[in-house]
Design a protein around this motif. Structure first.
Motif, short mmCIF file in Angstrom:
data_model
loop_
_atom_site.label_atom_id
_atom_site.label_comp_id
_atom_site.label_asym_id
_atom_site.label_seq_id
_atom_site.Cartn_x
_atom_site.Cartn_y
_atom_site.Cartn_z
N UNK A 3 0.83 -1.20 0.00
CA UNK A 3 0.00 0.00 0.00
C UNK A 3 0.87 1.25 0.00
N UNK A 4 1.92 1.25 0.82
CA UNK A 4 2.81 2.41 0.87
C UNK A 4 3.52 2.62 -0.47
N UNK A 5 3.90 1.52 -1.11
CA UNK A 5 4.56 1.62 -2.41
C UNK A 5 3.64 2.28 -3.43
N UNK A 6 2.37 1.86 -3.43
CA UNK A 6 1.40 2.45 -4.35
C UNK A 6 1.16 3.93 -4.04
N UNK A 7 1.09 4.26 -2.74
CA UNK A 7 0.88 5.65 -2.34
C UNK A 7 2.04 6.52 -2.77
N UNK A 8 3.26 6.04 -2.58
CA UNK A 8 4.44 6.85 -2.92
C UNK A 8 4.53 7.09 -4.43
N UNK A 9 4.26 6.07 -5.23
CA UNK A 9 4.30 6.26 -6.68
C UNK A 9 3.20 7.24 -7.12
N UNK A 10 2.03 7.11 -6.52
CA UNK A 10 0.93 8.02 -6.87
C UNK A 10 1.26 9.45 -6.48
N UNK A 11 1.80 9.61 -5.27
CA UNK A 11 2.16 10.95 -4.81
C UNK A 11 3.29 11.54 -5.65
N UNK A 12 4.23 10.68 -6.06
CA UNK A 12 5.33 11.15 -6.90
C UNK A 12 4.81 11.63 -8.25
N UNK A 65 6.53 16.11 -4.32
CA UNK A 65 7.37 15.40 -5.28
C UNK A 65 8.66 14.90 -4.61
N UNK A 66 9.32 15.79 -3.86
CA UNK A 66 10.58 15.41 -3.21
C UNK A 66 10.35 14.32 -2.15
N UNK A 67 9.33 14.51 -1.34
CA UNK A 67 9.06 13.55 -0.26
C UNK A 67 8.72 12.17 -0.81
N UNK A 127 9.95 6.64 -1.54
CA UNK A 127 9.87 5.43 -2.37
C UNK A 127 11.19 4.69 -2.42
N UNK A 128 12.30 5.43 -2.56
CA UNK A 128 13.62 4.80 -2.57
C UNK A 128 13.93 4.18 -1.21
N UNK A 173 14.77 20.89 -5.95
CA UNK A 173 14.49 21.82 -4.86
C UNK A 173 15.23 23.14 -4.98
N UNK A 174 16.47 23.10 -5.51
CA UNK A 174 17.29 24.31 -5.60
C UNK A 174 17.30 24.92 -6.99
N UNK A 175 16.66 24.21 -7.95
CA UNK A 175 16.58 24.71 -9.33
C UNK A 175 17.97 24.87 -9.95
N UNK A 176 18.87 23.92 -9.65
CA UNK A 176 20.22 23.94 -10.22
C UNK A 176 20.52 22.56 -10.80
N UNK A 177 20.82 22.52 -12.11
CA UNK A 177 21.00 21.23 -12.76
C UNK A 177 22.30 20.54 -12.36
N UNK A 178 23.29 21.32 -11.81
CA UNK A 178 24.58 20.73 -11.49
C UNK A 178 24.46 19.60 -10.46
N UNK A 179 23.55 19.75 -9.49
CA UNK A 179 23.41 18.71 -8.48
C UNK A 179 22.99 17.38 -9.10
N UNK A 180 22.07 17.43 -10.03
CA UNK A 180 21.63 16.21 -10.69
C UNK A 180 22.73 15.58 -11.51
N UNK A 181 23.50 16.42 -12.21
CA UNK A 181 24.60 15.89 -13.03
C UNK A 181 25.67 15.23 -12.17
N UNK A 182 25.99 15.86 -11.04
CA UNK A 182 27.00 15.29 -10.14
C UNK A 182 26.49 13.98 -9.53
N UNK A 183 25.24 13.98 -9.09
CA UNK A 183 24.70 12.78 -8.46
C UNK A 183 24.63 11.60 -9.41
N UNK A 184 24.12 11.83 -10.62
CA UNK A 184 24.02 10.72 -11.58
C UNK A 184 25.40 10.28 -12.04
N UNK A 185 26.33 11.23 -12.12
CA UNK A 185 27.71 10.86 -12.49
C UNK A 185 28.30 9.92 -11.45
#
Length: 698
Positions: A18-27, A39-41, A46-47, A173-185
């Motif tokens: 149930x929690x898994x379904x709720x988190x995907x729906x909320x996301x 979205x962030x929560x 979910x992870x 959250x911070x509207x900066x793409x660098x964080x995503x690039x660093x994290x995925x890298x």
């Protein structure tokens, strides 16, 4: 709150779904609205939930995998929703999805590359044979790579996804793409680096020997060790006890013993022993035994794979069974496939004759039951310090495969038996059900649970449970000593090859040390409980023989438990839930003839207890002594001596047979050469056939 019919485990699983379904729906909702906090929560929750499931709910993960909603699919869906959210959030820089999506795809490609390399490494580390107590240093065995990298792709994916998910959430959250690039890298580099690291196990220095080289090594070891008698065993995860009960006997036989297994997991299920163990899963590799010095294989159980080893003509096979039961169903027609069937005494010989399953009487050999030596005789029990309580062991068997209601007393009589025993204030009850109780008939499992609840409640009412702290401390100390003696310490990441490497040549006398540690533990175990406390005994410790030595009386079903207990000559009773009359029951099952027969209502128990407490009222003592000889054979010569003599005699028969066959085989090529020469001369003679087809027609 879960309903009354819902187990706690099922309730947790349903809540997680149930929690898994709720988190995907909320996301999804947070991404489409967009609502950044939701979205962030939902994304991070979910992870976190998936990380929890991989560690705590493997059963639920297996169920999700069956419907194709495995970890990879869930993480892909989560990442896809994250990308959608980044596109929809107004403050996030435009076109951010392009580099992030490309980098995400590269991260997944690195993950699948790592998985492919891990699979290849696992295959190269899966040897055609697994050994224990054998020096395998010539095979250049190496330690295993990290379990997370090599054998846990789900956990690896989720853990390596943490930097990427956190980076993407910071970008959102911070509207900066660098964080995503660093994290995925970071996620990408973790997977790629792991693939490269695992690849080092494919280099010559770490790579294992080939299948051919391993089998050549095994042949050389067999030629050097020169085994003469072996025990062959194949079975499921709960069946190892059938082989373990024969280890001490096998170790005492003349010659060089060997244990041959078929399932890889079984190598670690065999108890401590100094005997070499070799597991040969494939039939083609099993045939290498044909060219060894092995002459006799002993079989404590039937299995589907037994027929494969019976194909080896240079071996003789004896079925020794893992217990002697009166049930005709225990006389399996498969037994006629063996060269000999070894039984304890005359009663078993007659049982095979009555069963008419194709076993010739000449192939039945009476050898006694050598592993019953640890069972104390009634005289030894009488010499022990007196107790205010009569200890009764109720050890029912399981329900079996044939649906016969007389197989086990648990569903029809168990609660009546236990209630009658608990009603006597001077009884101490030991309840040891068969480990497979309830595996076929749910009613037996339900009755077993009710019996356990009755015993627990009786202890509460009796006020049991006040234990001597010193005795408890001694038990803890003895438990630690026994665990150290019986458990080989492996790294958490150790695989089959690494365990094989660490379990090479054993320390001499290890089996004897384990025996002494076990005896000391059993003494401490029984001393840790007050005489008044009833016990529910499950698991391998304490063993059934140890329970025998504590008991003044056994109550059981028609099973090998009764035959084994009879060696003590102490009183026993057998529950009759077969529907037969007592006369028919005693006639059908010889082991019952020197015991008390209990009806399903257990009304005979008060009188039975009285006869146990007053030797003058025990009218069956002489019958037990006589029946013991009939079931288990004479005391002289000792059972082990008869068992050893039977093994040597069968080995001599094998040797004689192999010599005869070798002589005939040596003659056959000469005969063939003569026939070929005659045919060639006929072909060359005038009028002879010059074409094979002409020769056939002529």
């Amino acid at each position: 709150m879960p309903s009354a019919g819902l187990s706690p485990r099922r309730a947790v699983q349903l809540a997680a779904l149930l929690a898994l379904a709720v988190f995907y729906t909320a996301q999804l909702a947070g991404a489409l609205l967009p609502n950044v906090p939701v979205f962030l929560t939902a994304s991070l929750a979910g992870l976190a939930l998936d990380l929890y499931l991989t560690h705590r709910q493997p059963g639920l993960l297996a169920l999700l995998g069956k419907v194709r909603f495995d970890v990879t699919t869930r993480q892909l869906l989560r990442d896809m929703l994250i990308v959608i959210g980044l596109v929809r959030i107004p403050d996030v820089p435009p076109d951010i999805e392009r580099p992030l999506t490309l980098l995400l795809l590269l991260a997944y490609a690195a993950h699948f590359l790592c998985q492919a390399v891990a699979q290849l490494v696992r295959r190269t580390r899966t040897l055609p044979v697994v050994t224990r107590n054998i020096d395998a240093s010539a095979l250049r065995l190496t330690d295993a790579p990290s379990r997370l990298l090599a054998r846990q792709p789900s956990r690896r994916l989720l853990r390596f996804s943490i930097p990427g998910t956190v980076g993407l959430m910071l970008s959102a959250g911070l509207s900066q793409q660098e964080w995503g690039l660093v994290g995925i890298s970071c996620t990408f580099l973790l997977s790629l680096g792991s693939a490269v690291y695992l690849g080092t196990w494919l280099l010559p220095k770490k790579r294992s020997r080939s299948e051919h080289e391993v089998m050549v090594w095994l042949d050389k070891w067999l030629a050097a060790y020169k085994p003469t008698v072996g025990m062959y065993f194949s079975g499921g995860t709960t069946s190892a006890y059938q082989a373990n009960m024969w280890l001490s006997t096998l170790a005492e036989l003349d010659g060089r013993p060997l244990i041959v297994l078929r399932e890889r997991f079984m190598v670690q299920k065999i108890d401590a022993t100094d005997i070499p163990i070799v597991c040969i899963p494939k039939v083609a590799h099993l045939m290498h035994l044909e060219h060894s010095t092995l002459k006799v294989l002993l079989h404590p159980a039937n299995s589907g794979k037994t027929s494969q080893v019976l194909r080896i003509p240079t071996l003789k096979h004896a079925f020794i069974n893992h217990g002697e039961s009166d049930k005709l169903s225990s006389c399996n027609p498969y037994a006629k496939a063996y060269d000999q069937v070894w039984v304890a005494g005359e009663a078993a010989r007659e049982r095979y004759a009555l069963a008419e399953v194709g076993v010739d009487d000449k192939d039945v050999v009476e050898v006694g039951r050598p592993q019953l030596t640890p069972i104390q005789h009634a005289d030894e029990r009488a010499a022990a310090p007196a107790s205010d309580y009569t200890t009764v062991l109720y050890a029912p068997t399981w329900e079996g495969w044939d649906g016969n209601p007389g197989n086990t007393s648990v569903p029809l009589a168990g609660e009546h038996i236990v209630a009658a025993l608990l009603a006597d204030p001077k009884v101490r009850l030991l309840y040891k059900p068969h480990p497979m109780t309830g595996s076929v008939d749910p009613r037996a499992g339900a009755a077993d649970q009710r019996i356990r609840a009755m015993i627990t409640q009786a202890n509460v009412e009796r006020g049991a449970g006040r234990r001597d702290p010193r005795a408890t401390a001694e038990l803890e100390r003895r438990t630690a000593v026994l665990d150290e003696a019986t458990t080989t310490a492996f790294r958490a990441s150790a695989d089959e090859m690494e365990r094989m490497k660490s379990q090479g040549t054993p320390q001499k006398g290890n089996a004897e040390r384990v025996r002494e540690a076990t005896e000391a533990w059993e003494a401490a175990y029984w001393a840790s409980f007050p005489d008044s406390e009833h016990q529910i005994v499950t698991g391998p410790r304490p063993a059934i023989f140890s329970c025998f030595n504590q008991a003044d009386l056994l109550i059981s079903d028609v099973s090998s438990v009764v035959s084994d207990y009879l060696s003590s000559e102490k009183p026993y009773a057998v529950a009759n839930t077969s529907g037969m009359t007592e006369e028919e029951f005693r006639h059908a099952f010889p082991t019952v003839r020197a015991g008390t027969v209990l009806t399903p209502d257990a009304q005979q128990i008060p009188a039975l207890l009285e006869s146990v407490r007053d030797a003058g009222k025990d009218t069956l003592a002489g019958a037990r002594k006589e029946l013991k000889t009939r079931l288990l054979g004479p005391s002289e010569p000792p059972s082990l001596a008869r068992f050893n003599a039977a093994a040597l005699e069968l080995a001599d028969e094998t040797e004689a047979r192999n010599v005869r066959v070798a002589r005939r085989t040596a003659e056959i090529p000469g005969q063939r050469e003569a026939e070929e020469a005659a045919e060639e001369a006929e072909m060359e003679a005038p009028g002879g056939a010059s074409d094979p087809e002409d020769a056939v027609t002529q």
